[in-house]
Write a protein that holds these residues in place. Structure first.
Motif, short mmCIF file in Angstrom:
data_model
loop_
_atom_site.label_atom_id
_atom_site.label_comp_id
_atom_site.label_asym_id
_atom_site.label_seq_id
_atom_site.Cartn_x
_atom_site.Cartn_y
_atom_site.Cartn_z
N VAL A 153 6.40 9.77 -2.43
CA VAL A 153 6.13 8.62 -3.30
C VAL A 153 5.10 7.69 -2.64
O VAL A 153 4.19 7.20 -3.31
CB VAL A 153 7.44 7.85 -3.62
N LEU A 154 5.22 7.48 -1.34
CA LEU A 154 4.25 6.64 -0.63
C LEU A 154 2.84 7.25 -0.73
O LEU A 154 1.87 6.53 -1.00
CB LEU A 154 4.65 6.49 0.84
N SER A 155 2.73 8.55 -0.54
CA SER A 155 1.42 9.21 -0.60
C SER A 155 0.86 9.23 -2.02
O SER A 155 -0.31 8.91 -2.23
CB SER A 155 1.53 10.65 -0.09
N GLN A 156 1.69 9.60 -2.99
CA GLN A 156 1.24 9.70 -4.38
C GLN A 156 0.78 8.36 -4.94
O GLN A 156 -0.05 8.31 -5.83
CB GLN A 156 2.33 10.28 -5.27
N ASN A 157 1.35 7.29 -4.43
CA ASN A 157 1.00 5.95 -4.92
C ASN A 157 0.02 5.24 -3.99
O ASN A 157 -0.14 4.02 -4.08
CB ASN A 157 2.27 5.14 -5.14
N ASN A 158 -0.62 6.00 -3.12
CA ASN A 158 -1.68 5.48 -2.23
C ASN A 158 -1.27 4.19 -1.52
O ASN A 158 -1.95 3.18 -1.59
CB ASN A 158 -2.96 5.24 -3.03
N PHE A 159 -0.14 4.26 -0.80
CA PHE A 159 0.37 3.08 -0.11
C PHE A 159 -0.70 2.40 0.72
O PHE A 159 -0.85 1.17 0.68
CB PHE A 159 1.56 3.46 0.78
N ARG A 160 -1.46 3.15 1.48
CA ARG A 160 -2.47 2.56 2.37
C ARG A 160 -3.57 1.83 1.62
O ARG A 160 -4.21 0.93 2.16
CB ARG A 160 -3.08 3.63 3.26
N ARG A 161 -3.82 2.20 0.37
CA ARG A 161 -4.92 1.60 -0.39
C ARG A 161 -4.49 0.42 -1.26
O ARG A 161 -5.34 -0.24 -1.85
CB ARG A 161 -5.58 2.66 -1.27
N ILE A 162 -3.22 0.17 -1.35
CA ILE A 162 -2.75 -0.97 -2.15
C ILE A 162 -3.33 -2.25 -1.57
O ILE A 162 -3.31 -2.47 -0.37
CB ILE A 162 -1.21 -1.02 -2.17
N GLN A 163 -3.87 -3.07 -2.47
CA GLN A 163 -4.49 -4.32 -2.03
C GLN A 163 -3.62 -5.51 -2.39
O GLN A 163 -3.13 -5.62 -3.52
CB GLN A 163 -5.87 -4.48 -2.67
N GLU A 164 -3.45 -6.38 -1.41
CA GLU A 164 -2.67 -7.60 -1.62
C GLU A 164 -3.59 -8.69 -2.16
O GLU A 164 -4.74 -8.80 -1.78
CB GLU A 164 -2.06 -8.04 -0.29
N ASP A 165 -3.05 -9.49 -3.05
CA ASP A 165 -3.79 -10.64 -3.59
C ASP A 165 -3.68 -11.78 -2.60
O ASP A 165 -2.86 -11.74 -1.69
CB ASP A 165 -3.19 -11.03 -4.95
N HIS A 166 -4.48 -12.80 -2.76
CA HIS A 166 -4.43 -13.93 -1.83
C HIS A 166 -3.99 -15.22 -2.52
O HIS A 166 -4.17 -16.31 -1.99
CB HIS A 166 -5.79 -14.12 -1.15
#
Length: 145
Positions: A78-91
């Motif tokens: 699930v972490l890989s399929q949902n691109n955990f590393r690429r998720i961007q946080e808002d500020h």
């Protein structure tokens, strides 16, 4: 007498240091905290061992359990399929919100993300899928008191 006191002190220090090891020695962590009525929920995963704790809403409990290799593989999938590393946080600044953070210390998804300042709209579905995977582990393994 001083020798006995010294030995007792050394034992106390060693025991207290070792009791905190569970909170620093993990591969994956999931935590929720904050809100108007503060809630603190933590799940720390090391290999297949899990330490879970919850405090809030007048309740407080801890539980240790084990994940099956299949459950762990499903979480990593699930972490890989949902691109955990690429998720961007808002500020954006969000106050009195229950914030969730995930910290991965090893593997292809290594990184740390939090929704304390929200998640960018393009990644909200990915974040929700990852949160659902962690919630499923909690629901299936934690015996609420």
């Amino acid at each position: 007498m001083n020798r006995i006191i010294g030995i007792l002190f050394a034992i106390i220090v060693l025991v207290s240091c070792n009791s905190q090891k569970v909170y620093s020695d993990f591969d994956i962590s999931y935590s929720k905290s904050g809100g108007y009525a503060p809630v603190y929920e933590n799940m720390l995963i090391k290999d297949t061992k899990v330490h879970y704790s919850f405090e809030g809403q007048g309740k407080k409990y801890k539980q240790d359990f084990k994940l099956t290799p299949e459950e762990l593989k499903k979480l990593e999938y699930v972490l890989s399929q949902n691109n955990f590393r690429r998720i961007q946080e808002d500020h954006k600044k969000i106050y009195d919100n229950v914030a969730t953070s995930v910290n991965i210390k090893k593997g292809p998804n290594e990184g740390s993300k939090s929704d304390a300042s929200a998640i960018m709209p393009n990644y909200e579905t990915n974040w929700k899928n990852i949160m659902n995977a962690f919630q499923e582990i909690i629901n299936n393994n934690v015996k609420k008191q």
